[in-house]
Design a protein around this motif. Structure first.
Motif, PDB file in Angstrom:
ATOM      1  N   GLU A  24       0.821  -1.206   0.000  1.00 43.73           N
ATOM      2  CA  GLU A  24       0.000   0.000   0.000  1.00 43.73           C
ATOM      3  C   GLU A  24       0.862   1.266   0.000  1.00 43.73           C
ATOM      4  O   GLU A  24       0.694   2.150  -0.836  1.00 43.73           O
ATOM      5  CB  GLU A  24      -0.908   0.024   1.237  1.00 43.73           C
ATOM      6  CG  GLU A  24      -1.894  -1.125   1.272  1.00 43.73           C
ATOM      7  CD  GLU A  24      -2.720  -1.144   2.557  1.00 43.73           C
ATOM      8  OE1 GLU A  24      -2.779  -0.119   3.269  1.00 43.73           O
ATOM      9  OE2 GLU A  24      -3.307  -2.198   2.863  1.00 43.73           O
ATOM     10  N   TYR A  27       4.500   0.802  -2.586  1.00 42.28           N
ATOM     11  CA  TYR A  27       4.290   0.670  -4.028  1.00 42.28           C
ATOM     12  C   TYR A  27       3.160   1.541  -4.562  1.00 42.28           C
ATOM     13  O   TYR A  27       3.210   2.008  -5.683  1.00 42.28           O
ATOM     14  CB  TYR A  27       4.033  -0.795  -4.403  1.00 42.28           C
ATOM     15  CG  TYR A  27       5.290  -1.624  -4.332  1.00 42.28           C
ATOM     16  CD1 TYR A  27       6.240  -1.577  -5.347  1.00 42.28           C
ATOM     17  CD2 TYR A  27       5.555  -2.426  -3.229  1.00 42.28           C
ATOM     18  CE1 TYR A  27       7.413  -2.305  -5.271  1.00 42.28           C
ATOM     19  CE2 TYR A  27       6.725  -3.165  -3.137  1.00 42.28           C
ATOM     20  CZ  TYR A  27       7.650  -3.104  -4.166  1.00 42.28           C
ATOM     21  OH  TYR A  27       8.805  -3.812  -4.084  1.00 42.28           O
ATOM     22  N   THR A  28       2.101   1.739  -3.765  1.00 43.14           N
ATOM     23  CA  THR A  28       0.952   2.474  -4.288  1.00 43.14           C
ATOM     24  C   THR A  28       0.871   3.895  -3.735  1.00 43.14           C
ATOM     25  O   THR A  28       0.056   4.692  -4.186  1.00 43.14           O
ATOM     26  CB  THR A  28      -0.356   1.717  -3.976  1.00 43.14           C
ATOM     27  OG1 THR A  28      -0.105   0.312  -4.088  1.00 43.14           O
ATOM     28  CG2 THR A  28      -1.455   2.071  -4.958  1.00 43.14           C
ATOM     29  N   GLY A 157       1.284  -4.304 -10.723  1.00 36.14           N
ATOM     30  CA  GLY A 157       2.214  -3.650  -9.806  1.00 36.14           C
ATOM     31  C   GLY A 157       2.772  -2.366 -10.405  1.00 36.14           C
ATOM     32  O   GLY A 157       2.973  -1.375  -9.710  1.00 36.14           O
ATOM     33  N   PHE A 160       0.230   0.252  -9.982  1.00 34.85           N
ATOM     34  CA  PHE A 160       0.269   0.741  -8.597  1.00 34.85           C
ATOM     35  C   PHE A 160       1.338   1.817  -8.459  1.00 34.85           C
ATOM     36  O   PHE A 160       1.115   2.876  -7.884  1.00 34.85           O
ATOM     37  CB  PHE A 160       0.594  -0.392  -7.615  1.00 34.85           C
ATOM     38  CG  PHE A 160      -0.538  -1.360  -7.390  1.00 34.85           C
ATOM     39  CD1 PHE A 160      -1.848  -1.035  -7.709  1.00 34.85           C
ATOM     40  CD2 PHE A 160      -0.293  -2.615  -6.836  1.00 34.85           C
ATOM     41  CE1 PHE A 160      -2.885  -1.934  -7.489  1.00 34.85           C
ATOM     42  CE2 PHE A 160      -1.320  -3.525  -6.615  1.00 34.85           C
ATOM     43  CZ  PHE A 160      -2.620  -3.184  -6.940  1.00 34.85           C
ATOM     44  N   LYS A 161       2.520   1.511  -8.997  1.00 34.33           N
ATOM     45  CA  LYS A 161       3.620   2.471  -8.877  1.00 34.33           C
ATOM     46  C   LYS A 161       3.309   3.771  -9.614  1.00 34.33           C
ATOM     47  O   LYS A 161       3.654   4.851  -9.149  1.00 34.33           O
ATOM     48  CB  LYS A 161       4.920   1.867  -9.433  1.00 34.33           C
ATOM     49  CG  LYS A 161       5.609   0.937  -8.461  1.00 34.33           C
ATOM     50  CD  LYS A 161       7.109   0.958  -8.666  1.00 34.33           C
ATOM     51  CE  LYS A 161       7.563  -0.187  -9.530  1.00 34.33           C
ATOM     52  NZ  LYS A 161       9.014  -0.169  -9.775  1.00 34.33           N
ATOM     53  N   ARG A 164       1.266   5.862  -7.498  1.00 40.71           N
ATOM     54  CA  ARG A 164       2.109   6.456  -6.462  1.00 40.71           C
ATOM     55  C   ARG A 164       2.887   7.657  -7.008  1.00 40.71           C
ATOM     56  O   ARG A 164       2.966   8.701  -6.376  1.00 40.71           O
ATOM     57  CB  ARG A 164       3.109   5.402  -5.955  1.00 40.71           C
ATOM     58  CG  ARG A 164       4.146   5.943  -4.982  1.00 40.71           C
ATOM     59  CD  ARG A 164       5.274   4.951  -4.763  1.00 40.71           C
ATOM     60  NE  ARG A 164       6.181   4.900  -5.911  1.00 40.71           N
ATOM     61  CZ  ARG A 164       7.173   4.027  -6.029  1.00 40.71           C
ATOM     62  NH1 ARG A 164       7.377   3.102  -5.102  1.00 40.71           N
ATOM     63  NH2 ARG A 164       7.964   4.054  -7.089  1.00 40.71           N
ATOM     64  N   PHE A 180      -7.283   1.005  -9.006  1.00 45.32           N
ATOM     65  CA  PHE A 180      -5.980   0.477  -8.581  1.00 45.32           C
ATOM     66  C   PHE A 180      -5.752   0.697  -7.097  1.00 45.32           C
ATOM     67  O   PHE A 180      -5.231  -0.167  -6.402  1.00 45.32           O
ATOM     68  CB  PHE A 180      -4.854   1.093  -9.410  1.00 45.32           C
ATOM     69  CG  PHE A 180      -4.823   0.574 -10.815  1.00 45.32           C
ATOM     70  CD1 PHE A 180      -4.678  -0.786 -11.058  1.00 45.32           C
ATOM     71  CD2 PHE A 180      -4.970   1.424 -11.890  1.00 45.32           C
ATOM     72  CE1 PHE A 180      -4.666  -1.277 -12.356  1.00 45.32           C
ATOM     73  CE2 PHE A 180      -4.960   0.942 -13.194  1.00 45.32           C
ATOM     74  CZ  PHE A 180      -4.809  -0.411 -13.427  1.00 45.32           C
ATOM     75  N   ARG A 181      -6.183   1.868  -6.602  1.00 44.55           N
ATOM     76  CA  ARG A 181      -6.037   2.119  -5.166  1.00 44.55           C
ATOM     77  C   ARG A 181      -6.830   1.084  -4.362  1.00 44.55           C
ATOM     78  O   ARG A 181      -6.345   0.546  -3.382  1.00 44.55           O
ATOM     79  CB  ARG A 181      -6.566   3.511  -4.825  1.00 44.55           C
ATOM     80  CG  ARG A 181      -5.649   4.616  -5.235  1.00 44.55           C
ATOM     81  CD  ARG A 181      -5.931   5.800  -4.326  1.00 44.55           C
ATOM     82  NE  ARG A 181      -5.566   7.030  -4.970  1.00 44.55           N
ATOM     83  CZ  ARG A 181      -6.440   8.014  -5.241  1.00 44.55           C
ATOM     84  NH1 ARG A 181      -7.699   7.890  -4.905  1.00 44.55           N
ATOM     85  NH2 ARG A 181      -6.033   9.098  -5.803  1.00 44.55           N
ATOM     86  N   SER A 184      -5.096  -2.381  -4.404  1.00 47.06           N
ATOM     87  CA  SER A 184      -3.923  -2.422  -3.539  1.00 47.06           C
ATOM     88  C   SER A 184      -4.341  -2.475  -2.072  1.00 47.06           C
ATOM     89  O   SER A 184      -3.799  -3.247  -1.277  1.00 47.06           O
ATOM     90  CB  SER A 184      -3.061  -1.189  -3.800  1.00 47.06           C
ATOM     91  OG  SER A 184      -2.043  -1.093  -2.852  1.00 47.06           O
TER      92      SER A 184
END
Ligand code: ADP
Ligand code: MG
Lengths: 292, 249
Positions: A24, A27-28, A157, A160-161, A164, A180-181, A184
Motif C-alpha cells: 500500500e 508501491y501504491t 504492480g 500501482f507504482k 504512487r 488500482f487504489r 492495492s
C-alpha cells in the motif's frame, strides 16, 4: 534457544504484516495509519471462530475475507480522499475498530480479551511447538512474498507504482486510479489479516490493547527502515526492529527499570522514524534504477 | 476528428475559454496558438476530460465525449502530454513506456493467476515496441534509469515517446518544445514529422512560431478564450488580427 525461535516467529509474522503495508505505502503511495485494524480483525475473527470449534482452515479463510471486505468497504469512501486526508481517515478507522473490540463485550469479551486461542491445525497437522510454529510462519511468509512478487512485477504492480508517482499522468494514460487504489488496499488488508491471524494463534491471548496505534507505528517503521517499495525491505526492517524490541523484553532488568522500558522504547522508535525521514528516507535497501 | 460546439469554461471571474466552436479537419498536424493565458491549456483540459465544461459539447469521431472521465477519454484514443512535463519520476524509463498501453491484461488481478501466458506475450510485444520507441528518441542508454535522473529535454522526449506508446488515435501535445535547447527542439520536430509519416495525428499547442509554421497543416488562434482565426500557416501569418493579438506587432 527458545528465545531465538520465538524471535524468528515474531520476525516472520511482522514481515508479513510489513509486506502488506509495503504494497500500500511503498508501491501504491497510500499512507495507511490504521493498518493495525486489519491485523486485529484477522486475529479476532480467527480466534473467535476457532474458540467456537470451527476448524482452523475455515477460520483462516473467514479472517482473510473479513479483513478484505472491511478494507474494501473502507476504501470506497476514503480512497476518494487525497494524501493527508486519507491518512487521517485511516487513523480514525484504526481507532474505531479498536473501540469495537473494546466495547462489543458480548462478542469480544471487551478489555478482558480472549484467552486460550487454540494452536492452528492445518490439514490435521497441529502446529503446537515452537519449531512447528516457526515452520508455519516461515511457510506463510514465503508464500506471501511470492504472491506479492508476482503482483509487484506484473503490469498491475507497475500501475500501482504509476498511481504512487503521478496520478494525473496515470489518468492521462487511461488508468482508473481509483480502481488500482482499491485493489492495492484490499490485497494489503487481506495480508494484514493473515499476519494478525498467525499472531493471535501464536500468543493464544488477545485483547484490544494489542491493536493500538503503536503497532501501526512499529510496522510503519519496519517498512520505512527496510526500504519502501523494495521486495526484501520488510524482512530486513523486521529483523532489525523485532530483534531490538523482543530482546529488550527479555533482558533481565531490575524490576524498577521495567516500567521505564515501554516509554523508552516508544521514544527510541519515534526518534528513529524522524531520523530516517530526514537522513535516509529511502531506508536500508533501495529501489532499482536510482543509481547515478 | 475533434469537434467542439459553444465550449465555455470560467474560473471565478476569468473566462478561460469562451464559446469556442471549431472542427479539426483531416490534417495530420493541427496547431493551437495564442498569447499566454489565452486558454489553450484549458481547452486541452476540457477535451481530455480533466475539467468539465460549463457549457458546450465535445465530439470525437462523431461521438460525444464531454462528461467522460479523463481515463475514459484516454482509453477512447486521445492521449495528451503536459506543459510541465509529467514523467513518473521514480520509475525507470522502460517502466514509463510500459505503463502506456491501455487496458493491459496484466493489470487485472485475476489474470495474474489464470492468464499468465497472455500477460507474458503482451509484455514481450510491449517491451519490443517500447525499445524501438526509446531507441527512436535516443534514450536507449538510459532505459533502466529512473526518469527523474533525465534532463528536462530528455523527459520531454520520454513523455512524447510514452504518448506514442499508448497508440492513440490522436495525441495532444502541450508546448512540446518549451524550455529546452534548440538542438533538442530539432530532435522533437523531426520525431513529430516521422510519426506523422507513420500515420499519427497531432494537435499541438506551441509558442515557437517557426515550429508551428513548419509542422502544421492548419492553425487555430485563441485570444482571451475566443477563437479569433483559423487557417493555413501562411494565412495565419498574414492575418492582421493574429498579428495584433499574438505577435504584438
Ligand atoms: N485551474 C485553474 N484555476 C483558475 N484559473 C485557471 C485555471 N486554469 C487556467 N486558469 C486561468 O485561465 C486562463 C487561461 O489559462 P491557460 O489555459 O493555462 O492559458 P494558456 O495555456 O493559453 O497559457 C488564465 O487566465 C489562467 O490563469
Ligand atoms: Mg498553457
Amino acid at each position: 534457544m527458545d528465545l531465538f525461535l520465538h524471535l524468528w516467529v515474531m520476525i516472520f509474522i511482522y514481515t508479513i504484516f510489513a509486506m502488506s503495508l509495503n504494497l500500500e505505502m511503498g508501491y501504491t503511495g497510500l499512507f495507511n495509519f490504521g493498518h493495525v485494524a486489519f491485523f486485529g480483525i484477522g486475529a479476532y475473527v480467527s480466534a473467535l471462530l476457532t474458540l467456537h470449534q470451527v476448524p482452523f482452515e475455515f477460520a483462516l479463510v473467514a479472517a482473510l475475507l473479513a479483513a478484505g471486505l472491511l478494507g474494501f468497504l473502507l476504501s470506497i469512501p476514503s480512497l476518494r480522499l487525497r494524501g493527508d486526508t486519507f491518512g487521517i481517515a485511516t487513523l480514525g478507522f484504526g481507532e474505531i475498530i479498536r473501540m469495537v473490540f473494546q466495547n462489543e463485550v458480548w462478542l469480544t469479551k471487551g478489555p478482558m480479551g480472549l484467552p486460550g486461542i487454540p494452536k492452528p491445525v492445518l490439514f490435521s497437522y497441529r502446529f503446537a511447538t515452537l519449531p512447528q510454529y516457526l515452520l508455519l510462519t516461515l511457510g506463510f511468509s514465503v508464500l506471501t512474498f511470492l504472491v506479492l512478487r508476482i503482483i509487484i512485477r506484473s503490469p498491475l504492480g507497475r500501475a500501482f507504482k504509476a498511481v504512487r508517482e503521478d496520478e494525473v499522468a496515470a489518468v492521462a494514460l487511461g488508468k482508473n486510479i481509483f480502481h488500482f487504489r482499491i485493489k492495492s488496499f484490499v490485497i494489503g488488508s487481506v495480508l494484514a489479516g493473515l499476519a494478525g491471524t498467525l499472531w493471535g494463534h501464536y500468543t493464544t491471548f488477545i485483547s484490544p490493547g494489542d491493536f493500538t496505534l503503536l503497532e501501526t507505528i512499529l510496522v510503519l517503521l519496519i517498512v520505512v527502515l527496510g526500504g519502501k517499495g523494495t521486495e526484501l525491505g520488510p524482512l530486513v526492517g523486521a529483523v532489525v526492529l523485532i530483534f531490538f524490541q523482543e530482546s529488550l523484553r527479555f533482558l533481565r532488568l531490575p524490576a524498577e527499570w521495567s516500567r521505564y522500558l515501554a516509554p523508552l522504547q516508544q521514544m527510541i522508535f519515534g526518534s528513529l522514524l524522524i531520523f530516517l525521514m530526514i537522513y535516509r528516507p529511502e531506508g536500508l535497501l533501495r529501489e532499482k534504477g536510482a543509481g547515478r | 476528428m475533434i469537434e467542439t460546439r459553444g465550449l465555455s469554461k470560467s474560473f471565478g471571474g476569468i473566462q478561460a475559454v469562451s464559446n469556442c466552436t471549431f472542427a479539426l479537419k483531416d490534417h495530420a498536424i493541427t496547431g493551437l496558438i495564442g498569447p499566454n493565458g489565452s486558454g489553450k491549456t484549458t481547452l486541452f483540459n476540457l477535451i481530455t476530460g480533466f475539467i468539465p465544461p460549463d457549457r458546450g459539447e465535445i465530439y470525437f469521431k462523431g461521438k460525444r465525449i464531454d462528461g467522460l472521465l479523463p481515463h475514459e477519454v484516454a482509453i477512447g484514443g486521445i492521449v495528451r502530454t503536459f506543459q510541465i512535463t509529467r514523467v513518473l519520476p521514480r520509475m525507470t524509463v522502460m517502466e514509463n513506456m510500459l505503463i502506456a498501453p491501455p487496458r493491459q491484461t496484466g493489470e487485472k488481478f485475476r489474470s495474474l493467476w489464470f492468464n499468465p501466458k497472455t500477460i507474458r506475450k503482451e509484455e514481450r510485444e510491449n517491451r519490443k515496441k517500447a525499445l524501438e520507441l526509446i531507441d527512436l528518441v535516443g534514450l536507449s542508454h538510459l532505459k533502466d534509469q529512473f526518469a527523474q535522473n533525465l534532463s528536462y529535454g530528455q523527459q520531454k522526449l520520454l513523455e512524447l515517446a510514452r504518448g506514442l506508446m499508448a497508440n492513440p488515435s490522436m495525441i495532444l501535445l502541450d508546448e512540446p518544445t518549451a524550455g529546452i535547447n534548440p538542438i533538442m527542439i530539432r530532435t522533437i520536430m523531426e520525431l513529430i514529422t516521422k510519426m506523422k509519416e507513420w500515420g499519427m495525428v497531432f494537435f499541438i499547442i506551441e509558442h515557437n512560431m517557426d515550429v508551428i509554421i513548419e509542422l502544421c497543416g492548419w492553425i487555430f488562434v485563441l485570444d482571451n478564450g475566443e477563437k479569433i482565426a483559423e487557417g493555413r500557416p501562411k494565412e495565419i501569418q498574414n492575418n492582421p488580427r493574429v498579428i495584433e493579438a499574438y505577435l504584438g506587432i
